[in-house]
Every structure is written in C-alpha cells, then in structure tokens.
Motif scaffolding. Sequence first.
Motif, mmCIF file in Angstrom:
data_model
loop_
_atom_site.group_PDB
_atom_site.id
_atom_site.type_symbol
_atom_site.label_atom_id
_atom_site.label_comp_id
_atom_site.label_asym_id
_atom_site.label_seq_id
_atom_site.Cartn_x
_atom_site.Cartn_y
_atom_site.Cartn_z
ATOM 1 N N ASP A 1 0.826 -1.207 0.000
ATOM 2 C CA ASP A 1 0.000 0.000 0.000
ATOM 3 C C ASP A 1 0.861 1.258 0.000
ATOM 4 O O ASP A 1 0.586 2.224 -0.718
ATOM 5 C CB ASP A 1 -0.920 -0.010 1.221
ATOM 6 C CG ASP A 1 -1.726 1.268 1.355
ATOM 7 O OD1 ASP A 1 -2.616 1.502 0.527
ATOM 8 O OD2 ASP A 1 -1.447 2.049 2.294
ATOM 9 N N ARG A 2 1.945 1.265 0.787
ATOM 10 C CA ARG A 2 2.863 2.411 0.826
ATOM 11 C C ARG A 2 3.577 2.579 -0.518
ATOM 12 O O ARG A 2 3.805 3.709 -0.967
ATOM 13 C CB ARG A 2 3.895 2.227 1.937
ATOM 14 C CG ARG A 2 3.371 2.333 3.357
ATOM 15 C CD ARG A 2 2.748 3.680 3.648
ATOM 16 N NE ARG A 2 1.369 3.753 3.175
ATOM 17 C CZ ARG A 2 0.781 4.855 2.741
ATOM 18 N NH1 ARG A 2 1.430 5.995 2.730
ATOM 19 N NH2 ARG A 2 -0.466 4.841 2.329
ATOM 20 N N ILE B 1 3.182 6.031 -2.723
ATOM 21 C CA ILE B 1 4.352 6.889 -2.916
ATOM 22 C C ILE B 1 4.873 6.849 -4.349
ATOM 23 O O ILE B 1 5.248 7.885 -4.911
ATOM 24 C CB ILE B 1 5.468 6.472 -1.931
ATOM 25 C CG1 ILE B 1 5.020 6.796 -0.498
ATOM 26 C CG2 ILE B 1 6.785 7.193 -2.233
ATOM 27 C CD1 ILE B 1 5.877 6.154 0.573
ATOM 28 N N CYS B 2 4.864 5.669 -4.950
ATOM 29 C CA CYS B 2 5.439 5.517 -6.297
ATOM 30 C C CYS B 2 4.426 5.775 -7.407
ATOM 31 O O CYS B 2 4.807 6.128 -8.522
ATOM 32 C CB CYS B 2 6.046 4.123 -6.471
ATOM 33 S SG CYS B 2 7.354 3.763 -5.281
ATOM 34 N N LYS B 3 3.152 5.576 -7.116
ATOM 35 C CA LYS B 3 2.110 5.801 -8.122
ATOM 36 C C LYS B 3 0.974 6.645 -7.523
ATOM 37 O O LYS B 3 -0.182 6.204 -7.494
ATOM 38 C CB LYS B 3 1.566 4.473 -8.639
ATOM 39 C CG LYS B 3 2.621 3.564 -9.276
ATOM 40 C CD LYS B 3 2.028 2.260 -9.742
ATOM 41 C CE LYS B 3 3.094 1.341 -10.300
ATOM 42 N NZ LYS B 3 3.712 1.841 -11.523
ATOM 43 N N PRO B 4 1.285 7.844 -7.030
ATOM 44 C CA PRO B 4 0.277 8.635 -6.310
ATOM 45 C C PRO B 4 -0.946 9.009 -7.146
ATOM 46 O O PRO B 4 -2.059 9.057 -6.605
ATOM 47 C CB PRO B 4 1.058 9.885 -5.886
ATOM 48 C CG PRO B 4 2.216 9.949 -6.821
ATOM 49 C CD PRO B 4 2.570 8.550 -7.134
ATOM 50 N N LEU B 5 -0.744 9.253 -8.436
ATOM 51 C CA LEU B 5 -1.864 9.656 -9.297
ATOM 52 C C LEU B 5 -2.806 8.491 -9.589
ATOM 53 O O LEU B 5 -3.975 8.700 -9.918
ATOM 54 C CB LEU B 5 -1.338 10.247 -10.606
ATOM 55 C CG LEU B 5 -0.486 11.519 -10.477
ATOM 56 C CD1 LEU B 5 0.023 11.979 -11.833
ATOM 57 C CD2 LEU B 5 -1.277 12.637 -9.793
ATOM 58 N N LEU B 6 -2.283 7.274 -9.472
ATOM 59 C CA LEU B 6 -3.101 6.090 -9.747
ATOM 60 C C LEU B 6 -3.556 5.387 -8.467
ATOM 61 O O LEU B 6 -4.192 4.336 -8.535
ATOM 62 C CB LEU B 6 -2.298 5.099 -10.608
ATOM 63 C CG LEU B 6 -1.901 5.567 -12.011
ATOM 64 C CD1 LEU B 6 -0.988 4.536 -12.661
ATOM 65 C CD2 LEU B 6 -3.139 5.799 -12.869
#
Length: 312
Positions: free
Chosen positions: A121-122, A126-131
């Motif tokens: 989930d983190r 963090i790595c795909k915030p827009l998705l």
Amino acid sequence: MASENCTAPTTFILSGLTDNPRLQMPLLVVFLAIYITTLMTNLGLTALISIDIQLQTPMYIFLQNLSFTDAAYSTVITPKMLATFLEETKTISYGGCILQYFSFVLLSISECLLLAVMAYDRYVAICKPLLYTVIMTKAVWLRLVKGLYFLAFLNSLMHTSGLLKLSFCSSNVLNHFFCDISPLFLISSSSTALNELLVFIFGSLFMVINIISTLISYIFIILTVLRIRSDDGGKKIFHTCASHLTVITIFFGALTFSYIQPSSSYSVEQEKISAVFYTLLVPMLNPLIYSLRNRKVRSSFRRTFRVRELFH
C-alpha cells in the motif's frame, strides 16, 4: 502399540514463565499493566479509525485491522498467562490448549501478511500517487484483507490438524506459559518430524514472502525518494514509512529468534523470553509507534476529543 492405546490427556499443566515465588506478583502487576495498555491503545485506535471519516483510507483500514489483530492476539495469550501467576495448579484443558494454539497461529500469520500488504500500500501511494485511488479501490483492499485472513486460517487449520494427530502419553506438563508448538513437541510420545518440517517450511515461507515483498516495495520507494528534489518531500515519505519498518523489524526479529533456528540450539528459557516479547510487548508497541509517529492519527485523536468536549 503404546501410542495406539494412548488416550489424549484431558488437561495440560503449564509451568508458567517462572517458578520463583518472589517474581510472581511483580510480574503479574507488570504484565497486567501491559495487557491493559495493549487493549486500550489497540481498541482505541480501531475505534478512532472507525469514527473519523478522514481516516477511511486503505492505509488506515489496514492499520485498523492490525490494531484489532494485536488486541485479539494478546487476549488469546495474556489472560491465561496472568492466571498462572495466581493458580497453584496451572492447568488448561486439552480443547482449550488446541483452541489457543489455533488462534495464536491464525492471528500471528494474519499480522505477518498484514504487514506485507501495508508495505505494498505504501509503495502504491508513494510511487504511483496519481493512480493510487484507481489501484487501491475499496474492492481491492477488501479482497486483500479477506485473502490474508483466509490464508492465515488455512495455515492455522493445517498445523492444528497435525497437532491433533500427536499422542501425549508420557507427560502432560508444558514447560511454557501458553500452548506453543515447541513445548508440545517436546512432550509428544509420537513422531513430530512431519509437524516440525511443516512449521519450518510454512513459517519460513510466510517470512520470506513478507521480507521479499517489503524489500521490493521499499526499494522502489527509495528510488522514488531519490528522484524527489525537495528535501521536505523525501523526509515526509521516510517519516511515513519509518513506523511500518520499525514494526516489521521488531515483529520478525522476535519470531525469527523463536522459530527459524536449528533444533540443536533450541532453549526453552530463551523461547519463553522471546515469546513474552512477541505476544505481549509487540502488540502494545505497535499502536504506540503508529500513533506517536503519525501526524494524521495524532490530529484525529485531538479533533475527536475536542468534539466530545463540546458536547459535554
């Protein structure tokens, strides 16, 4: 032939944490305080996430499940442990022992898988915030939660079924403060080789899955942080992840010390000490770590109590 004629004992006798009478009452007071703190913090955090709509996100839903699991996990072990400090005959019924072990495995594996899901989930946040809202939908996190509990249930059922096949003819005295698998193996009058192999394989499997999935998630998180030019952004991300990493380190450090070790180096006394750590201290520390390090949880706590004060 003897094992075939052997009937299951109706009760087991728990030796408890220590037989030193001078330590009985001090330990009772300390562990009772730890248990009360565990229930208050974990159930309080569970209720807070249920009440505050701003915390109705996958990250906090997973945290809520972790807190509930910790409260249940501690309750399975601690009340009976506290009773051993007061009782002269520290007995537990055969059925109660089996149920305690089943619940213990179910909840410990659930916690193990929850920590892996929280790492994923983190990674998405963090790595795909827009998705994030597209990937981590309600249907997805519900499937993840149901799936991890189902896997934990199957694992617990398998180990408990194996335990039911063992005979205990020679002794019914467990050198422990709860019905853990290792002391049960020690007093078994039938072969435990298959049981020990299954415990090692599946214990290692769940631990490896958790560690690998967590490492992969955090490798991608670190790479993402390194691409962020803002120092504040990187610090905020690491601050968010620090709680989760701390909990994983404490939980798996204690479990590894207890279960993933050669039988030649096994020590009952060391096992009791590490068991105190992961059955009593870890469930108490988890909500404290998350609530103290999580600004959103702290502000929600203050906001909730401020609203209650207005109504009084």
